[in-house]
Structure formats: structure tokens, C-alpha cells
Design a protein around this motif. Structure first.
Motif, short mmCIF file in Angstrom:
data_model
loop_
_atom_site.label_atom_id
_atom_site.label_comp_id
_atom_site.label_asym_id
_atom_site.label_seq_id
_atom_site.Cartn_x
_atom_site.Cartn_y
_atom_site.Cartn_z
N MET A 1 2.39 0.25 -9.02
CA MET A 1 2.20 -0.25 -7.68
C MET A 1 2.89 -1.59 -7.51
O MET A 1 3.00 -2.35 -8.45
CB MET A 1 0.72 -0.38 -7.36
CG MET A 1 0.06 0.93 -7.11
SD MET A 1 -1.59 0.68 -6.50
CE MET A 1 -2.41 1.91 -7.49
N TYR B 1 -2.34 2.17 3.12
CA TYR B 1 -1.91 1.21 2.10
C TYR B 1 -2.96 0.12 2.01
O TYR B 1 -3.45 -0.36 3.04
CB TYR B 1 -0.56 0.59 2.49
CG TYR B 1 0.53 1.61 2.69
CD1 TYR B 1 1.27 2.08 1.62
CD2 TYR B 1 0.80 2.11 3.96
CE1 TYR B 1 2.27 3.02 1.80
CE2 TYR B 1 1.81 3.06 4.15
CZ TYR B 1 2.52 3.51 3.07
OH TYR B 1 3.51 4.45 3.26
N ARG B 2 -3.29 -0.26 0.82
CA ARG B 2 -4.28 -1.31 0.61
C ARG B 2 -3.72 -2.66 1.03
O ARG B 2 -2.57 -2.98 0.72
CB ARG B 2 -4.67 -1.34 -0.87
CG ARG B 2 -5.73 -2.34 -1.19
CD ARG B 2 -6.18 -2.19 -2.65
NE ARG B 2 -7.05 -3.28 -2.98
CZ ARG B 2 -6.84 -4.12 -4.00
NH1 ARG B 2 -5.83 -3.95 -4.81
NH2 ARG B 2 -7.68 -5.10 -4.23
N GLU C 1 -0.13 -3.34 -0.66
CA GLU C 1 0.13 -2.71 -1.95
C GLU C 1 0.80 -1.36 -1.70
O GLU C 1 0.24 -0.49 -1.03
CB GLU C 1 -1.19 -2.53 -2.70
CG GLU C 1 -1.04 -2.36 -4.17
CD GLU C 1 -2.39 -2.45 -4.85
OE1 GLU C 1 -2.64 -3.46 -5.52
OE2 GLU C 1 -3.18 -1.50 -4.71
N THR D 1 2.64 2.17 -3.16
CA THR D 1 2.61 3.03 -4.35
C THR D 1 4.00 3.55 -4.65
O THR D 1 4.87 3.57 -3.82
CB THR D 1 1.68 4.23 -4.13
OG1 THR D 1 2.06 4.88 -2.92
CG2 THR D 1 0.24 3.79 -4.04
#
Length: 107
Positions: A1, A93-94, A105, A107
Motif C-alpha cells: 500500500m 480508499y482509507r 492510502e 492499494t
């Protein structure tokens, strides 16, 4: 990530994205809808799976869902689910809020 800094401090983020609104971010080939709800930031893919409309042109409803501007499909900002299951869910998405700014973040 991979963590990507979007804003260098939280005040910039709050100034750039109004409560209940969103804005489009482009990171490489990704188009991301960054939304603000109850002073939290959420990131989801920007294209509506139903019509490919830009979700960042929509608005956030009181339930914390991003509303598509074309057909009013609603996507949960936390998990990406379309609440009536009329189309596939969107990718989420975080986001990470901290003293160093706002990050997404990937991926």
C-alpha cells in the motif's frame, strides 16, 4: 500500500472541501472523489458504476452517502455500498488525518 499526502495540514483540507460536499482528485490514473461528512474525510472512486458520472459533482446526504448527480444513486462513504443494490459498489480508499495533513492510502 502507498500513502499519498493530499493536504499538508488539516486546515487546508477543511478549507478545500466544504461539509457535505466533495471534490475530485487525480492521482496518477486514478480519479478519486474526496468527500467531507461530519468533519471526517472519505475517499471513493469518482466514477459512478451505473453511468460513469463524476460522483464528486454530487453531494453527501445526511446518512453519509455520496449521491450521484445524474440518477441519485447513493453510495455509502464508509464501505462503498450502493444502498438499493442497483449497481456494483464503488471502491473506497482509507483516509488518514493527522498533524502532518490528510493522506489517502492506495492499494
Amino acid at each position: 500500500m502507498r500513502k499519498v499526502r493530499i493536504f499538508s495540514n488539516l486546515q487546508q483540507a477543511f478549507d478545500a472541501v466544504e461539509e457535505g460536499k466533495a471534490r475530485r482528485l487525480v492521482i496518477g490514473d486514478l480519479k478519486i472523489c474526496l468527500a467531507r461528512h461530519r468533519d471526517q474525510f472519505f475517499a471513493i472512486e469518482d466514477g459512478c458504476p451505473h453511468s460513469t458520472a463524476s460522483l464528486s459533482q454530487g453531494w453527501v446526504n445526511s446518512k453519509g452517502e455520496m449521491v450521484c448527480p445524474l440518477h441519485n444513486y447513493c453510495y455509502d462513504l464508509g464501505n462503498g455500498r450502493e444502498f438499493q443494490e442497483k449497481t456494483r459498489d464503488v471502491i473506497t480508499y482509507r483516509t488518514i488525518q493527522g498533524e502532518e495533513g490528510l493522506y489517502i492510502e492506495l492499494t
